[in-house]
Design a protein around this motif. Structure first.
Motif, PDB file in Angstrom:
ATOM      1  N   ALA A  43      31.347  86.567  68.760  1.00 61.28           N
ATOM      2  CA  ALA A  43      30.332  86.657  70.305  1.00 61.28           C
ATOM      3  C   ALA A  43      31.146  86.627  71.504  1.00 61.28           C
ATOM      4  CB  ALA A  43      29.071  86.381  69.876  1.00 61.28           C
ATOM      5  N   TYR A  44      31.800  85.506  72.375  1.00 59.65           N
ATOM      6  CA  TYR A  44      31.854  85.060  73.234  1.00 59.65           C
ATOM      7  C   TYR A  44      33.400  86.280  73.912  1.00 59.65           C
ATOM      8  CZ  TYR A  44      33.229  82.049  77.537  1.00 59.65           C
ATOM      9  OH  TYR A  44      34.369  82.034  78.021  1.00 59.65           O
ATOM     10  N   ASN A  45      34.069  86.288  72.458  1.00 64.90           N
ATOM     11  CA  ASN A  45      35.372  87.248  73.184  1.00 64.90           C
ATOM     12  C   ASN A  45      35.279  88.600  72.850  1.00 64.90           C
ATOM     13  OD1 ASN A  45      37.186  85.329  72.031  1.00 64.90           O
ATOM     14  ND2 ASN A  45      37.394  85.858  69.860  1.00 64.90           N
ATOM     15  N   VAL A  46      33.637  89.141  73.047  1.00 67.82           N
ATOM     16  CA  VAL A  46      33.384  90.009  73.548  1.00 67.82           C
ATOM     17  C   VAL A  46      32.277  89.900  75.013  1.00 67.82           C
ATOM     18  CG1 VAL A  46      31.406  92.104  72.784  1.00 67.82           C
ATOM     19  CG2 VAL A  46      32.866  91.084  70.996  1.00 67.82           C
ATOM     20  N   CYS A  56      23.059  86.411  71.508  1.00 67.36           N
ATOM     21  CA  CYS A  56      23.086  86.648  70.260  1.00 67.36           C
ATOM     22  C   CYS A  56      23.382  86.026  68.901  1.00 67.36           C
ATOM     23  CB  CYS A  56      24.602  87.601  70.355  1.00 67.36           C
ATOM     24  SG  CYS A  56      24.987  88.353  71.254  1.00 67.36           S
ATOM     25  N   ILE A  57      23.640  85.019  68.922  1.00 68.42           N
ATOM     26  CA  ILE A  57      23.657  83.812  67.403  1.00 68.42           C
ATOM     27  C   ILE A  57      22.265  83.727  66.927  1.00 68.42           C
ATOM     28  CG2 ILE A  57      24.588  82.134  66.654  1.00 68.42           C
ATOM     29  CD1 ILE A  57      27.063  82.068  68.544  1.00 68.42           C
ATOM     30  N   ARG A  87      25.377  92.772  67.725  1.00 65.69           N
ATOM     31  CA  ARG A  87      24.438  92.456  68.379  1.00 65.69           C
ATOM     32  C   ARG A  87      25.634  92.063  69.934  1.00 65.69           C
ATOM     33  NH1 ARG A  87      19.106  92.011  68.299  1.00 65.69           N
ATOM     34  NH2 ARG A  87      17.605  91.740  66.551  1.00 65.69           N
ATOM     35  N   ALA A  88      26.397  92.016  69.322  1.00 69.75           N
ATOM     36  CA  ALA A  88      27.696  91.592  70.820  1.00 69.75           C
ATOM     37  C   ALA A  88      27.688  92.862  71.537  1.00 69.75           C
ATOM     38  CB  ALA A  88      28.408  90.455  70.771  1.00 69.75           C
ATOM     39  N   VAL A  89      27.998  93.470  70.551  1.00 70.33           N
ATOM     40  CA  VAL A  89      28.673  94.884  71.620  1.00 70.33           C
ATOM     41  C   VAL A  89      27.933  95.911  72.203  1.00 70.33           C
ATOM     42  CG1 VAL A  89      29.735  97.004  70.883  1.00 70.33           C
ATOM     43  CG2 VAL A  89      30.451  95.248  69.451  1.00 70.33           C
ATOM     44  N   TYR A  92      26.911  93.836  75.737  1.00 66.69           N
ATOM     45  CA  TYR A  92      27.349  94.195  76.643  1.00 66.69           C
ATOM     46  C   TYR A  92      27.629  95.414  76.672  1.00 66.69           C
ATOM     47  CZ  TYR A  92      32.306  94.656  78.218  1.00 66.69           C
ATOM     48  OH  TYR A  92      33.930  95.408  78.755  1.00 66.69           O
ATOM     49  N   LYS A  93      27.229  96.826  75.650  1.00 67.01           N
ATOM     50  CA  LYS A  93      27.069  98.014  76.243  1.00 67.01           C
ATOM     51  C   LYS A  93      25.665  98.125  77.262  1.00 67.01           C
ATOM     52  CE  LYS A  93      29.379 100.445  72.437  1.00 67.01           C
ATOM     53  NZ  LYS A  93      28.694 101.201  71.544  1.00 67.01           N
ATOM     54  N   ALA A  94      24.518  97.547  77.200  1.00 64.63           N
ATOM     55  CA  ALA A  94      23.206  97.014  77.739  1.00 64.63           C
ATOM     56  C   ALA A  94      23.461  96.679  79.247  1.00 64.63           C
ATOM     57  CB  ALA A  94      22.340  96.531  77.439  1.00 64.63           C
ATOM     58  N   LYS A  95      24.836  95.208  79.224  1.00 61.05           N
ATOM     59  CA  LYS A  95      24.405  94.681  80.461  1.00 61.05           C
ATOM     60  C   LYS A  95      25.744  95.381  81.340  1.00 61.05           C
ATOM     61  CE  LYS A  95      23.718  89.691  79.404  1.00 61.05           C
ATOM     62  NZ  LYS A  95      22.899  89.862  80.239  1.00 61.05           N
ATOM     63  N   ASN A  96      26.631  96.084  80.584  1.00 60.26           N
ATOM     64  CA  ASN A  96      28.073  97.054  81.406  1.00 60.26           C
ATOM     65  C   ASN A  96      27.555  98.783  81.276  1.00 60.26           C
ATOM     66  OD1 ASN A  96      29.113  94.258  82.318  1.00 60.26           O
ATOM     67  ND2 ASN A  96      28.798  93.926  80.130  1.00 60.26           N
ATOM     68  N   ARG A  97      27.005  99.178  81.807  1.00 64.67           N
ATOM     69  CA  ARG A  97      26.345 100.853  81.117  1.00 64.67           C
ATOM     70  C   ARG A  97      26.738 101.082  82.591  1.00 64.67           C
ATOM     71  NH1 ARG A  97      20.736  99.377  78.294  1.00 64.67           N
ATOM     72  NH2 ARG A  97      21.885 101.393  75.915  1.00 64.67           N
ATOM     73  N   GLN A  98      26.371 100.042  83.895  1.00 61.72           N
ATOM     74  CA  GLN A  98      26.653 100.887  84.834  1.00 61.72           C
ATOM     75  C   GLN A  98      28.120 100.634  85.692  1.00 61.72           C
ATOM     76  OE1 GLN A  98      24.956 102.843  86.174  1.00 61.72           O
ATOM     77  NE2 GLN A  98      23.593 102.527  84.283  1.00 61.72           N
TER      78      GLN A  98
END
Length: 199
Positions: A43-46, A56-57, A87-89, A92-98
């Protein structure tokens, strides 16, 4: 590192899965005890964020509880890795859409863009089922070491530096192995009549 249970021993995966099947809440505690560090590293690597990784965990443990049964995974570690990475991906996508932030995930996957299209490419979506089959077949045909390199880099999103450290070799050696693996994957795709080249 895996930590022992209070009784002094770590349960085998089969025993942990059996706890899930019996709906024994100890299953989550045993899963956490055995695989927390492993799941956190993925999770942290992502995500590159400890708090988000821990979120995520926690979701992974809940998904495992809700998924076993009906699932009865033969390889619990791989089962959990798949859940936490998804979960991590997603997070990541949700937080970085913009905005586009660099993470080891985006860096590692960008290395494959020249031969494997992004899922964001609408023209490639219909072919992803076939690509998944080819990729799985390719990975299963790798040596144990090369499979480890491939999965560490492109699945667990580990940095080349970390992979080299885990294998006790130089970063240049890992880079060479990755280049060789990519050449092999390109040849596999060409043999299957499918090759995607962005250049």
């Amino acid at each position: 590192m895996e930590h022992p249970t209070k009784s002094g021993s770590i349960l085998a995966d089969e025993e942990i899965v059996e706890l899930y099947w019996r709906r024994d809440q100890q299953a989550i505690g045993e899963t956490q005890r055995k695989y927390q560090g492993f799941l956190l590293s993925i999770a942290y690597n992502v995500l590159g964020d400890r708090s988000d990784s821990e979120e995520c965990i926690n979701d992974t443990y809940l998904d495992a509880w809700n998924g076993i049964p009906p699932a009865r995974p033969a390889h619990l570690k791989a089962f959990l890795a798949t859940i936490v990475r998804r979960r991590a991906v997603d997070l990541y996508k949700a937080k970085n859409r913009q905005k586009r932030l660099s993470s080891e995930l985006t860096v590692s996957l960008s290395e494959l863009e020249e031969i494997i299209p992004s899922k964001d490419d609408p023209f490639a979506l219909q072919e992803y089922g076939e690509l998944a089959r080819i990729l799985n077949e390719f990975v299963r045909g790798l040596s144990d070491r090369r499979m480890y390199v491939f999965m560490s880099r492109y699945y667990a999103a580990r940095s080349v530096k970390d992979v080299a450290k885990l294998l006790r070799c130089s970063e240049s050696t890992v880079h060479k192995e990755i280049a060789s693996i990519k050449r092999g994957l390109k040849e596999k795709l060409e043999k299957e009549g499918y090759f995607y080249d962005r250049k």
